[in-house]
Write a protein that holds these residues in place. Structure first.
Motif, PDB file in Angstrom:
ATOM      1  N   VAL A 144      -4.379   0.103  -3.183  1.00 21.01           N
ATOM      2  CA  VAL A 144      -3.404   1.190  -3.045  1.00 21.01           C
ATOM      3  C   VAL A 144      -3.532   2.078  -4.270  1.00 21.01           C
ATOM      4  O   VAL A 144      -3.438   1.609  -5.409  1.00 21.01           O
ATOM      5  N   TYR A 145      -3.732   3.368  -4.014  1.00 19.75           N
ATOM      6  CA  TYR A 145      -3.874   4.355  -5.082  1.00 19.75           C
ATOM      7  C   TYR A 145      -2.745   5.365  -4.974  1.00 19.75           C
ATOM      8  O   TYR A 145      -2.463   5.868  -3.884  1.00 19.75           O
ATOM      9  N   ASP A 146      -2.097   5.661  -6.084  1.00 21.74           N
ATOM     10  CA  ASP A 146      -1.029   6.659  -6.178  1.00 21.74           C
ATOM     11  C   ASP A 146       0.199   6.196  -5.381  1.00 21.74           C
ATOM     12  O   ASP A 146       0.322   6.459  -4.192  1.00 21.74           O
ATOM     13  N   PHE A 147       1.088   5.516  -6.072  1.00 22.30           N
ATOM     14  CA  PHE A 147       2.240   4.906  -5.416  1.00 22.30           C
ATOM     15  C   PHE A 147       3.246   5.917  -4.883  1.00 22.30           C
ATOM     16  O   PHE A 147       4.153   5.560  -4.142  1.00 22.30           O
ATOM     17  N   LEU A 148       3.107   7.193  -5.220  1.00 21.36           N
ATOM     18  CA  LEU A 148       3.954   8.220  -4.620  1.00 21.36           C
ATOM     19  C   LEU A 148       3.476   8.522  -3.202  1.00 21.36           C
ATOM     20  O   LEU A 148       4.270   8.622  -2.274  1.00 21.36           O
ATOM     21  N   TYR A 149       2.159   8.649  -3.026  1.00 25.26           N
ATOM     22  CA  TYR A 149       1.598   8.991  -1.713  1.00 25.26           C
ATOM     23  C   TYR A 149       1.048   7.793  -0.959  1.00 25.26           C
ATOM     24  O   TYR A 149       0.754   7.888   0.229  1.00 25.26           O
ATOM     25  N   MET A 150       0.869   6.674  -1.662  1.00 23.06           N
ATOM     26  CA  MET A 150       0.448   5.416  -1.039  1.00 23.06           C
ATOM     27  C   MET A 150      -0.850   5.532  -0.249  1.00 23.06           C
ATOM     28  O   MET A 150      -0.934   5.149   0.913  1.00 23.06           O
TER      29      MET A 150
END
Length: 171
Positions: A95-101
């Motif tokens: 999972v990359y970038d926990f804002l955009y998931m």
């Protein structure tokens, strides 16, 4: 040893990268290869999750240890690929970038010997381009009317703090 891995973005279209990387590389090295091969800047938080054959999310391996007690979470820079993936444990979720998931499914396709004169890591094949937005996660929960009901109750309180059971000057 060299790992041949397929990294598939969770989208409607087929978007994936086939990557070769040394088995002795860290997950942080692999994270950097993934972000570069998909065109991300690599500036966001990310985690790998050990996964079973049903793609169930297991233990987290984070980019940084942000737990309350240092050492509670495995970190990518201290975790080697061959200690995480092997013939019987072939899957990870990334999972990359926990804002955009942005969610990726990683699968070990093959373990091979390094080819003489080859530089690793390397991108073997790329299919598809990153969409403008990540796939919207599907959350399963209660009836949405119940959520609306709660929101209405909260809104009805307005600024009437006298009816609430707390001291607004607590500090």
């Amino acid at each position: 040893m060299i790992y041949r891995l397929r990294v598939i973005l969770d989208t409607v279209e087929d978007i994936f990268r086939d990557i070769e990387i040394q088995a002795s590389s860290t997950l942080e090295d692999f994270h950097n290869v993934i972000t570069q091969s998909f065109g991300f800047a690599g500036e966001e938080m990310a985690s790998f999750y050990v996964s079973d054959d049903a793609w169930e999310q297991g233990e987290e391996i984070a980019l940084f240890d942000m737990s309350e007690k240092p050492g509670d979470v495995r970190v990518m820079s201290d975790t080697v690929l061959e200690d995480t993936l092997w013939e019987k444990q072939t899957k990870l979720i990334y999972v990359y970038d926990f804002l955009y998931m942005w969610t990726f499914f990683v699968e070990l396709a093959e373990i091979t010997e390094p080819a003489p004169g080859e530089q690793y890591p390397k991108l073997l094949f790329a299919k598809g381009e990153i969409p403008a937005e990540a796939l919207e996660p599907e959350f399963k929960g209660g009836d949405s009317d119940e959520d609306d009901e709660y929101s209405d109750d909260y809104d009805d309180a307005g600024d009437n703090y006298d009816s609430m059971d707390f001291d607004e000057n607590w500090n």
